[in-house]
Design a protein around this motif. Structure first.
Motif, PDB file in Angstrom:
ATOM      1  N   ASP A 118       0.701  -1.247   0.021  1.00 22.94           N
ATOM      2  CA  ASP A 118      -0.045  -0.468  -0.209  1.00 22.94           C
ATOM      3  C   ASP A 118       0.946   1.225   0.127  1.00 22.94           C
ATOM      4  O   ASP A 118       0.535   2.106  -0.708  1.00 22.94           O
ATOM      5  CB  ASP A 118      -0.446  -0.280   1.657  1.00 22.94           C
ATOM      6  CG  ASP A 118      -2.108  -0.544   0.439  1.00 22.94           C
ATOM      7  OD1 ASP A 118      -1.886  -1.372   0.292  1.00 22.94           O
ATOM      8  OD2 ASP A 118      -3.412  -0.782   1.395  1.00 22.94           O
ATOM      9  N   LYS A 149      -1.822   3.168   8.530  1.00 23.15           N
ATOM     10  CA  LYS A 149      -2.752   3.032   9.453  1.00 23.15           C
ATOM     11  C   LYS A 149      -2.501   1.411   9.438  1.00 23.15           C
ATOM     12  O   LYS A 149      -1.037   1.527   9.504  1.00 23.15           O
ATOM     13  CB  LYS A 149      -3.956   2.106   7.854  1.00 23.15           C
ATOM     14  CG  LYS A 149      -4.389   3.490   7.650  1.00 23.15           C
ATOM     15  CD  LYS A 149      -5.717   3.775   6.261  1.00 23.15           C
ATOM     16  CE  LYS A 149      -6.066   4.648   5.865  1.00 23.15           C
ATOM     17  NZ  LYS A 149      -7.062   4.133   4.550  1.00 23.15           N
ATOM     18  N   PHE A 151      -2.567  -1.323   9.262  1.00 28.01           N
ATOM     19  CA  PHE A 151      -1.570  -1.960   7.727  1.00 28.01           C
ATOM     20  C   PHE A 151      -0.723  -2.113   7.594  1.00 28.01           C
ATOM     21  O   PHE A 151       0.734  -3.229   6.970  1.00 28.01           O
ATOM     22  CB  PHE A 151      -3.515  -2.311   6.124  1.00 28.01           C
ATOM     23  CG  PHE A 151      -2.633  -3.193   5.715  1.00 28.01           C
ATOM     24  CD1 PHE A 151      -2.298  -4.839   5.679  1.00 28.01           C
ATOM     25  CD2 PHE A 151      -2.672  -2.859   3.928  1.00 28.01           C
ATOM     26  CE1 PHE A 151      -2.065  -5.392   4.525  1.00 28.01           C
ATOM     27  CE2 PHE A 151      -2.162  -3.940   3.316  1.00 28.01           C
ATOM     28  CZ  PHE A 151      -1.726  -5.110   3.486  1.00 28.01           C
ATOM     29  N   LYS A 340      -5.757  -7.163   5.354  1.00 31.23           N
ATOM     30  CA  LYS A 340      -5.756  -5.671   4.974  1.00 31.23           C
ATOM     31  C   LYS A 340      -7.200  -5.359   5.986  1.00 31.23           C
ATOM     32  O   LYS A 340      -8.164  -4.074   6.416  1.00 31.23           O
ATOM     33  CB  LYS A 340      -5.755  -5.346   4.017  1.00 31.23           C
ATOM     34  CG  LYS A 340      -6.780  -3.482   3.444  1.00 31.23           C
ATOM     35  CD  LYS A 340      -5.746  -3.462   2.299  1.00 31.23           C
ATOM     36  CE  LYS A 340      -5.847  -2.009   2.270  1.00 31.23           C
ATOM     37  NZ  LYS A 340      -5.746  -1.363   0.581  1.00 31.23           N
ATOM     38  N   ALA A 341      -8.738  -6.553   5.282  1.00 29.23           N
ATOM     39  CA  ALA A 341      -9.727  -6.071   5.708  1.00 29.23           C
ATOM     40  C   ALA A 341     -10.372  -6.249   7.385  1.00 29.23           C
ATOM     41  O   ALA A 341     -10.815  -5.859   7.863  1.00 29.23           O
ATOM     42  CB  ALA A 341     -10.399  -7.083   5.080  1.00 29.23           C
ATOM     43  N   MET A 343      -7.716  -5.646   9.322  1.00 30.14           N
ATOM     44  CA  MET A 343      -7.109  -4.177  10.335  1.00 30.14           C
ATOM     45  C   MET A 343      -8.179  -3.486  10.250  1.00 30.14           C
ATOM     46  O   MET A 343      -8.240  -1.708  11.030  1.00 30.14           O
ATOM     47  CB  MET A 343      -6.408  -4.078   9.699  1.00 30.14           C
ATOM     48  CG  MET A 343      -5.563  -4.496  10.314  1.00 30.14           C
ATOM     49  SD  MET A 343      -3.424  -4.545  10.286  1.00 30.14           S
ATOM     50  CE  MET A 343      -2.506  -5.500   9.102  1.00 30.14           C
ATOM     51  N   GLN A 344      -9.256  -3.075   8.813  1.00 25.02           N
ATOM     52  CA  GLN A 344      -9.596  -2.310   9.015  1.00 25.02           C
ATOM     53  C   GLN A 344     -11.394  -2.138   9.554  1.00 25.02           C
ATOM     54  O   GLN A 344     -12.087  -1.406   9.174  1.00 25.02           O
ATOM     55  CB  GLN A 344     -10.576  -1.859   6.995  1.00 25.02           C
ATOM     56  CG  GLN A 344      -9.261  -1.619   6.333  1.00 25.02           C
ATOM     57  CD  GLN A 344      -9.306  -2.323   4.633  1.00 25.02           C
ATOM     58  OE1 GLN A 344     -10.159  -2.159   4.724  1.00 25.02           O
ATOM     59  NE2 GLN A 344      -8.513  -0.969   4.102  1.00 25.02           N
ATOM     60  N   LYS A 345     -11.736  -3.256  10.448  1.00 25.42           N
ATOM     61  CA  LYS A 345     -12.863  -3.190  10.826  1.00 25.42           C
ATOM     62  C   LYS A 345     -13.297  -3.204  11.651  1.00 25.42           C
ATOM     63  O   LYS A 345     -12.382  -2.414  12.625  1.00 25.42           O
ATOM     64  CB  LYS A 345     -12.860  -4.729  11.297  1.00 25.42           C
ATOM     65  CG  LYS A 345     -13.727  -6.069  10.001  1.00 25.42           C
ATOM     66  CD  LYS A 345     -13.360  -7.909  11.244  1.00 25.42           C
ATOM     67  CE  LYS A 345     -13.380  -8.503   9.596  1.00 25.42           C
ATOM     68  NZ  LYS A 345     -13.621  -9.947  10.046  1.00 25.42           N
TER      69      LYS A 345
END
Length: 345
Positions: A118, A149, A151, A340-341, A343-345
């Motif tokens: 990223d 972030k 991630f 990544k998914a 850590m975005q929750k």
């Protein structure tokens, strides 16, 4: 190996850049150098053109130029042309002592990110004091991204691991997360989230949170942090070292004849301390996460530091450090997407 060099970047360019490249050429005869710059200004400082090619670049990106704007507007600058040569496969790596922001922008916008990463991170190597089995450690990010972030920091740990293995020769690098305490629940929400992920990562030797006061004692081989904090810690470390040396010098001068005699007797000790604190001997700062090595050294760097940095690049190329990262992220693309998914929750 072919390395693109920004001959116009740095406080003492092009004189010291050319001198440093000539030193490096003599040390590493397997490397060829493409020096991008205003040839009428570069050529007078070139004593021996063996393995060194001069490439005309009409424009120069100055230290005060706004990075992204300069990259887009100064298409014939040494930084832009050098980065394009690496992107096009003409050169294998890019080196500059010039505008840091412009070099980062060129790495990201021209050379490009490795698929799956990223945000590339800027890393530097710092000295470890009074530890016989460790003389350096790696810290990233130190300024490529002010806002990060969880991630991103997770990916920095992976990037740092591979750099430590392929360039520093550490088989199983200890990875620490820079925080305001060593307990697992310390820090803000970002650091808590990063700690949780790193603690469960199977292929990382994560040792937990580390404090800034322990960095120079060798608490970890790789220290992960966000770009804002990392840059502040780096500059504080530099400033403290310089201030201490000035304090010692002023105290000696104020101590009269006895102080000066004592300093003369301790001169070898002071030289040893200065050598240990000089992290420029390890090379420059590396933008990890782009498709080819992109390395920045201090704007005030002179020939010896520049030659040392070329040695760092030679090790990266010889040990295929970028290729190892590409292979890892290709093989773990699904795992990265899931992390990544989560850590975005």
């Amino acid at each position: 190996m072919k390395i693109a060099v920004d001959a116009m970047g740095g406080d003492y360019a092009p004189k010291e850049v050319v001198a440093g490249i000539e030193l490096a050429r003599d040390r590493y005869p397997e490397i060829e150098f493409d020096l991008y710059g205003q040839t009428d200004k570069v050529k007078p400082f070139l004593n021996n053109a063996d393995h060194i090619n001069l490439v005309q670049a009409d424009e120069v990106i100055a230290m005060e130029d706004e990075p992204v704007r300069a990259i887009r507007r100064k298409k014939q600058s040494s930084i832009v042309l050098g980065a394009q040569a690496v992107r096009d496969g003409k050169d294998d790596a890019f080196f500059s002592a010039g505008n840091t922001g412009a070099l980062l922008a060129a790495g990201l916008l021209i050379i490009g990110r490795i698929k799956g990463i990223d945000r590339p991170g800027l890393t530097t190597t710092l000295p470890v004091l009074n530890k016989p089995d460790q003389d350096q450690f790696l810290m990233l990010d130190v300024g490529a991204n002010a806002d990060s972030k969880p991630f991103n920091l997770y990916q920095y740990a992976i990037l740092g691991k591979y750099y430590a293995q392929t360039v520093m020769g550490v088989k199983n690098p200890r990875i620490g997360l820079l925080n305001n305490g060593t307990e697992a629940d310390k820090g803000d929400m970002v650091h808590k989230a990063v700690h949780e992920v790193l603690a469960t990562a199977k292929d990382l030797n994560f040792i937990g949170n580390v404090e800034s006061r322990e960095l120079l004692n060798g608490v970890a081989d790789v220290v992960v942090t966000d770009g804002f904090t990392g840059n502040a810690v780096l500059k504080n470390t530099e400033g403290t070292a310089l201030s201490m040396l000035k304090l010692i010098k002023s105290s000696i001068m104020a101590g009269g004849i006895s102080g000066k005699l004592g300093a003369a007797m301790l001169k070898p000790v002071f030289k040893d301390i200065q050598s240990k604190m000089d992290y420029s001997k390890y090379g420059g700062a590396v933008l990890l996460g782009v498709k080819a090595p992109v390395i920045k050294t201090h704007g005030s760097a002179k020939a010896e530091t520049i030659a040392n940095t070329i040695g760092q690049i030679q090790t990266m190329l010889k040990n295929h450090s970028v290729d190892n990262v590409v292979d890892y992220f290709d093989a773990h693309s699904e795992e990265m997407a899931q992390a990544k998914a989560d850590m975005q929750k």
